[in-house]
Structures are given as structure tokens and as C-alpha cells.
Design a protein around this motif. Structure first.
Motif, mmCIF file in Angstrom:
data_model
loop_
_atom_site.group_PDB
_atom_site.id
_atom_site.type_symbol
_atom_site.label_atom_id
_atom_site.label_comp_id
_atom_site.label_asym_id
_atom_site.label_seq_id
_atom_site.Cartn_x
_atom_site.Cartn_y
_atom_site.Cartn_z
ATOM 1 N N ARG A 335 -75.030 -7.144 -12.510
ATOM 2 C CA ARG A 335 -75.182 -5.739 -12.147
ATOM 3 C C ARG A 335 -73.827 -5.043 -12.250
ATOM 4 N N SER A 336 -73.827 -3.869 -12.831
ATOM 5 C CA SER A 336 -72.652 -3.009 -12.835
ATOM 6 C C SER A 336 -73.142 -1.596 -12.587
ATOM 7 N N GLY A 337 -72.962 -1.118 -11.362
ATOM 8 C CA GLY A 337 -73.559 0.156 -10.998
ATOM 9 C C GLY A 337 -75.068 0.038 -11.064
ATOM 10 N N SER A 338 -75.704 0.931 -11.780
ATOM 11 C CA SER A 338 -77.160 0.891 -11.918
ATOM 12 C C SER A 338 -77.607 0.116 -13.151
ATOM 13 N N SER A 339 -76.658 -0.428 -13.910
ATOM 14 C CA SER A 339 -76.986 -1.118 -15.163
ATOM 15 C C SER A 339 -77.219 -2.607 -14.935
ATOM 16 N N TYR A 340 -78.222 -3.137 -15.648
ATOM 17 C CA TYR A 340 -78.477 -4.575 -15.683
ATOM 18 C C TYR A 340 -77.954 -5.125 -17.005
ATOM 19 N N ILE A 341 -77.359 -6.313 -16.953
ATOM 20 C CA ILE A 341 -76.844 -6.965 -18.153
ATOM 21 C C ILE A 341 -77.326 -8.405 -18.147
ATOM 22 N N LEU A 342 -78.040 -8.801 -19.170
ATOM 23 C CA LEU A 342 -78.541 -10.165 -19.283
ATOM 24 C C LEU A 342 -77.497 -11.016 -19.974
ATOM 25 N N LEU A 343 -77.163 -12.174 -19.384
ATOM 26 C CA LEU A 343 -76.115 -13.044 -19.923
ATOM 27 C C LEU A 343 -76.640 -14.465 -20.097
ATOM 28 N N ARG A 344 -76.408 -15.008 -21.305
ATOM 29 C CA ARG A 344 -76.795 -16.396 -21.608
ATOM 30 C C ARG A 344 -75.660 -17.091 -22.334
ATOM 31 N N SER A 345 -75.332 -18.293 -21.920
ATOM 32 C CA SER A 345 -74.431 -19.193 -22.639
ATOM 33 C C SER A 345 -74.933 -20.600 -22.361
ATOM 34 N N GLU A 346 -75.475 -21.255 -23.379
ATOM 35 C CA GLU A 346 -76.104 -22.556 -23.127
ATOM 36 C C GLU A 346 -76.301 -23.322 -24.429
ATOM 37 N N ASP A 347 -76.567 -24.615 -24.265
ATOM 38 C CA ASP A 347 -76.952 -25.439 -25.407
ATOM 39 C C ASP A 347 -78.356 -25.050 -25.843
ATOM 40 N N ALA A 348 -78.578 -25.027 -27.134
ATOM 41 C CA ALA A 348 -79.909 -24.709 -27.647
ATOM 42 C C ALA A 348 -80.893 -25.794 -27.222
ATOM 43 N N ALA A 349 -82.126 -25.394 -26.955
ATOM 44 C CA ALA A 349 -83.133 -26.346 -26.495
ATOM 45 C C ALA A 349 -83.407 -27.417 -27.544
ATOM 46 N N ASP A 350 -83.254 -27.091 -28.836
ATOM 47 C CA ASP A 350 -83.509 -28.070 -29.905
ATOM 48 C C ASP A 350 -82.269 -28.876 -30.256
ATOM 49 N N GLU A 351 -81.203 -28.747 -29.432
ATOM 50 C CA GLU A 351 -79.958 -29.496 -29.602
ATOM 51 C C GLU A 351 -79.273 -29.213 -30.937
ATOM 52 N N SER A 352 -79.538 -28.045 -31.511
ATOM 53 C CA SER A 352 -78.928 -27.702 -32.799
ATOM 54 C C SER A 352 -77.534 -27.096 -32.633
ATOM 55 N N GLY A 353 -77.144 -26.801 -31.411
ATOM 56 C CA GLY A 353 -75.843 -26.190 -31.170
ATOM 57 C C GLY A 353 -75.858 -25.430 -29.856
ATOM 58 N N ARG A 354 -75.087 -24.360 -29.814
ATOM 59 C CA ARG A 354 -74.996 -23.560 -28.602
ATOM 60 C C ARG A 354 -75.362 -22.114 -28.897
ATOM 61 N N GLN A 355 -75.711 -21.391 -27.831
ATOM 62 C CA GLN A 355 -76.139 -20.009 -27.987
ATOM 63 C C GLN A 355 -75.421 -19.110 -26.989
ATOM 64 N N PHE A 356 -75.128 -17.904 -27.436
ATOM 65 C CA PHE A 356 -74.559 -16.888 -26.551
ATOM 66 C C PHE A 356 -75.317 -15.592 -26.752
ATOM 67 N N ARG A 357 -75.712 -14.949 -25.637
ATOM 68 C CA ARG A 357 -76.390 -13.670 -25.717
ATOM 69 C C ARG A 357 -75.855 -12.739 -24.623
#
Length: 459
Positions: A335-357
């Protein structure tokens, strides 16, 4: 015996009168005043904020007070900024307000309320104490004649921030603005050092393009060389962008019907980078994501490209499972003020690498503005936006400067309204740009010359 009895009686009467303020030069019955002082202030304030001390002086009698003096002492700060006075019960405020004040008289039942403002300074850390002392000729009980209050000026920015890094990993960033020190830990990274203000007086420099900006809501955008020990992957070394926060919510129910644009990169095990833009929509207990190769709104997403993640809260995270595609995700909502920000940093479920969103709420267009930007190109710079124009200027660790612009246009009717597309002036590489304050994101289009390039900016 009669003389002795009379003498004892006279002594008893004399003692009684003396105790009541009667004979032998004592004040007349009921002539004592009783002044009292109270002082209140916040327990803590952020360094640099004004501290307000509220001081109340009263006289409970039974007599009026005369020759009253009031003296204010301040410690921990250089000086008061202002002092005001309000009176009640027939009392009169001092003619001259300041550190030392006087009154000819103070009536029974009267009251004075002093409001003292002490301006803060960013470099004043620790206790700030206000003390008011009141004295009067007829007040012999001094036990309540001093009112004191202490406020601790502290830098509320100090503490731990959860880092979502564009290398697909999470860390904890600890900041101490009192000592201008930092520590980054997690995923085999243990680093620490000091930071200093940039020449612009807003951003903080760790080293070279390793910098960060922190807004008033506790959201950080930065660049950092995570230098993952033992890793042979190229992207685990060098300055990479990150977003960090310590304000998260697991209450996603208010977001039902809200559209997001998730922009980021997939880091394959062969060190290749893939640009990814996936529009998403929160439903009742689900997050629908359109996985089509070209950004398409969830409402118009082809059935075979639509993933529906059933959501559950686990600790401070929100986790989703899509049983049809055998996929799982976990993320946080900053949360930043009234804004929502979705954050992802994780290994891919298929073990093909990593993901950032990083996910921004979809808007009707770009509001524009100026942002401090960290780039996957090991650059720190500035982006300026309008709804139809993008410009970036940055400097790399080696001192190389990059200047680029792009004319932007909306996507087709099937695309999210808040995404803009353009071609970079430096190499004609296609890019996407999205904004929802306080963040902006520029991402190279998949299969283009800028694929894998990711700039994250904070206003």
C-alpha cells in the motif's frame, strides 16, 4: 492546678489558630492559593515534524494568587517556534508571551492553556522536553508547580522493508537514517554499508547506480547489486531494480472488480530474459490472469489463455492455485496512500527459472509526471511522462549516460486502457509503459530488441 490548666488551654488554642493560618502574623484564614501545572505532548514524532506541547495552569484556591511568575524551559531542541495562550474562569493571559512571563493576579477557578510549538529538524533525534514552572507569593505547596512532558523525535523511516527484486528473489532491507546505514539480507546475501543523500537532496546513494528513493508512505524503489554468492547466473550479479515496502495488506476483498497490469520478466535458467505483460482482475476469492502473448484484458481474454487462481491468505502473503494449468503463485499487496501494488518474486512453478512482477492498477491513461528510475541496464536516472510521450535520462555505474525518448499510443480496443506502446528513439525497440501513482514501469516488448529491459520509477 487552675493556672496549669489555663496555660495548657491557651497553648492549645494558639497551636490550633496557627495551624489554621490565624494568630502570630500568619495569613488570614483561606488566603492560600494552589497553583498547578500539567503538560502533555505526543510520545513520539518523526524527526523533522513540529512537536506541540499543551500546558495547562490552574488555581484551585481557596484564594487568588498574586505576583505570579511562569518560566518555560526547553531541552533537546534549539528554541520554541511559537507560543499562544487561551484563558478561562476570569484569568488573563500574560501581556507578553515567551520563556519568562508574569501575572499580577490569578483568580480562583481560573485557567490558562499555553500551546507551544517546537519546530523539528531532520537532524534532531532523541528526547525533546518542555517544562513549565509557576510560582506565586501565596502558594506554599510547590509539589504540583512544575509541568513537564517529553517527546521522542525519531526517524520513523527506520526499520525493515521487504524487498521484491527483479532477479526473482526476496530480501530484507534494514535502514537506519539516524546513522545513514543499511543492511541487505536473504537468499545467501549478507551485505551492509552506509548511504548518503544524492546531489538532488532526495535520493540516497549506496554506490554508483546502487541508489534508492523512499516516499512518505514507506514505498521504496531502488537499484542494488545483490551479487548472489556462488551463483553462475549473470542476472544474479550487477545492479538490478527492486521495489520494497513495509506496508502490506491481505485484505483483497475491496479489490473485487479491479483490473491490474502485471509487468515483469521471466529469468530462464539459460540466462535469457522474457518480457511479460499479463492483465489481471480480482474476483470473489480468485485472481484471473490473461496469459495471452499480446496484452488483452481479462474480459476479452481467450478461454485457453485465462488462468484463474483460487486465493488464500497464508501469513502476510496471498497465495493462488490454478488447478487447470497446474500453476501456483504467491504475492503481496503493498500500500502507498490509496494505491495498491502487487509484488511477486519467486521461482516459477514449473522450475524453469524465476519470475518477477510488479502489478499496477489499470487506469484510463497515463497521468504523467517525473520519476526516479532504476533500470535492469544498471542505470539510475529520471523518467518524465505524459500520456503520449516518454523520456528517460540515466547514468550507468561506469559513467555512461543514456538518453532516450518514445512517442506513446494506446493499445487496440482489446488491450488494457492504462498501457501505452511506443518505440525507443535509440534503437526503435518497442516498449510498454504503465503508470499508477506513485509508480511507473517501462518494459521492453517480448521478442523485441528491448526484451527483458525493465525500468521502475517512483514519483
Amino acid at each position: 492546678m487552675i493556672r496549669v490548666a489555663r496555660a495548657l488551654l491557651a497553648l492549645t488554642v494558639a497551636i490550633g489558630l496557627s495551624a489554621c493560618g490565624g494568630s502570630d502574623g500568619s495569613p488570614d484564614l483561606g488566603s492560600d492559593a494552589s497553583l498547578a501545572v500539567t503538560n502533555s505532548s505526543p510520545e513520539t514524532v518523526n524527526a523533522g515534524e513540529t512537536i506541540t506541547f499543551t500546558i495547562t495552569v490552574t488555581n484551585s484556591g481557596p484564594a487568588a494568587a498574586s505576583d505570579v511568575t511562569l518560566v518555560h524551559h526547553l531541552s533537546g531542541a534549539p528554541a520554541i517556534g511559537s507560543i499562544t495562550c487561551a484563558s478561562t474562569g476570569g484569568a488573563a493571559c500574560p501581556a507578553a508571551l515567551g520563556e519568562s512571563m508574569s501575572l499580577a493576579s490569578f483568580p480562583v477557578g481560573g485557567g490558562l492553556v499555553f500551546t507551544i510549538e517546537v519546530p523539528g529538524a531532520a537532524d534532531i533525534i532523541g528526547p525533546v522536553t518542555s517544562a513549565m514552572i509557576v510560582e506565586a507569593a501565596a502558594d506554599t505547596d510547590h509539589s504540583d508547580n512544575t509541568g513537564e512532558s517529553t517527546t521522542i523525535a525519531e526517524d520513523l523511516r527506520n526499520g525493515d522493508y521487504t524487498v521484491y527484486a527483479s532477479n526473482g528473489r526476496q530480501y530484507v532491507l534494514t535502514l537506519d537514517f539516524n546513522n545513514k546505514s543499511w543492511a541487505m539480507e536473504g537468499q545467501q546475501v549478507v551485505q551492509a554499508g552506509t548511504f548518503a543523500l544524492d546531489a538532488n537532496g532526495v535520493d540516497y546513494v549506496i554506490a554508483g547506480a546502487s541508489k534508492f528513493r523512499l516516499n512518505s508512505e514507506g514505498l521504496i524503489v531502488g537499484g542494488f547489486d545483490f551479487n548472489l554468492t556462488g551463483s553462475t547466473h549473470i542476472y544474479d550479479h550487477g545492479v538490478r531494480p527492486f521495489v520494497a515496502s513495509r506496508t502490506f495488506t491481505t485484505e483483497y476483498a475491496p479489490l473485487v472488480g479491479t483490473n491490474f497490469n502485471l509487468l515483469g520478466i521471466n529469468l530462464r535458467r539459460n540466462d535469457s530474459l522474457e518480457s511479460v505483460v499479463t492483465p489481471a482482475t480480482f474476483g470473489n476469492g480468485v485472481l484471473q490472469v490473461c496469459l495471452a502473448p499480446v496484452p488483452v484484458t481479462v474480459a476479452l481474454c481467450p478461454t485457453q489463455a485465462l488462468a484463474s487462481y483460487t486465493l488464500a491468505v497464508v501469513g502476510t502473503e496471498i497465495r493462488g492455485v490454478d488447478s487447470v494449468h497446474d500453476d501456483a503463485i504467491h504475492f503481496r499487496l503493498a500500500r502507498s496512500g490509496s494505491s495498491y501494488i502487487l509484488l511477486r518474486s519467486e521461482d516459477a512453478a514449473d522450475e524453469s527459472g524465476r519470475q518477477f512482477r510488479v502489478g499496477l492498477v489499470d487506469t484510463s491513461g497515463l497521468a504523467g509526471g517525473t520519476f526516479a528510475v532504476s533500470s535492469t541496464r544498471a542505470l539510475w536516472g529520471t523518467s518524465t511522462l505524459t500520456d503520449s510521450h516518454y523520456a528517460f535520462s540515466g547514468t550507468a555505474t561506469d559513467g555512461t549516460t543514456v538518453n532516450e525518448t518514445s512517442e506513446l499510443s494506446a493499445l487496440t480496443n482489446a488491450g488494457p486502457a492504462g498501457l501505452r506502446r511506443g518505440d525507443r528513439s535509440t534503437d526503435s525497440a518497442p516498449i510498454f509503459v504503465a503508470q499508477n501513482d506513485p509508480l511507473m514501469v517501462m518494459l521492453g516488448v517480448a521478442d523485441g530488441a528491448a526484451e527483458g529491459t525493465l525500468d521502475i520509477g517512483l514519483r
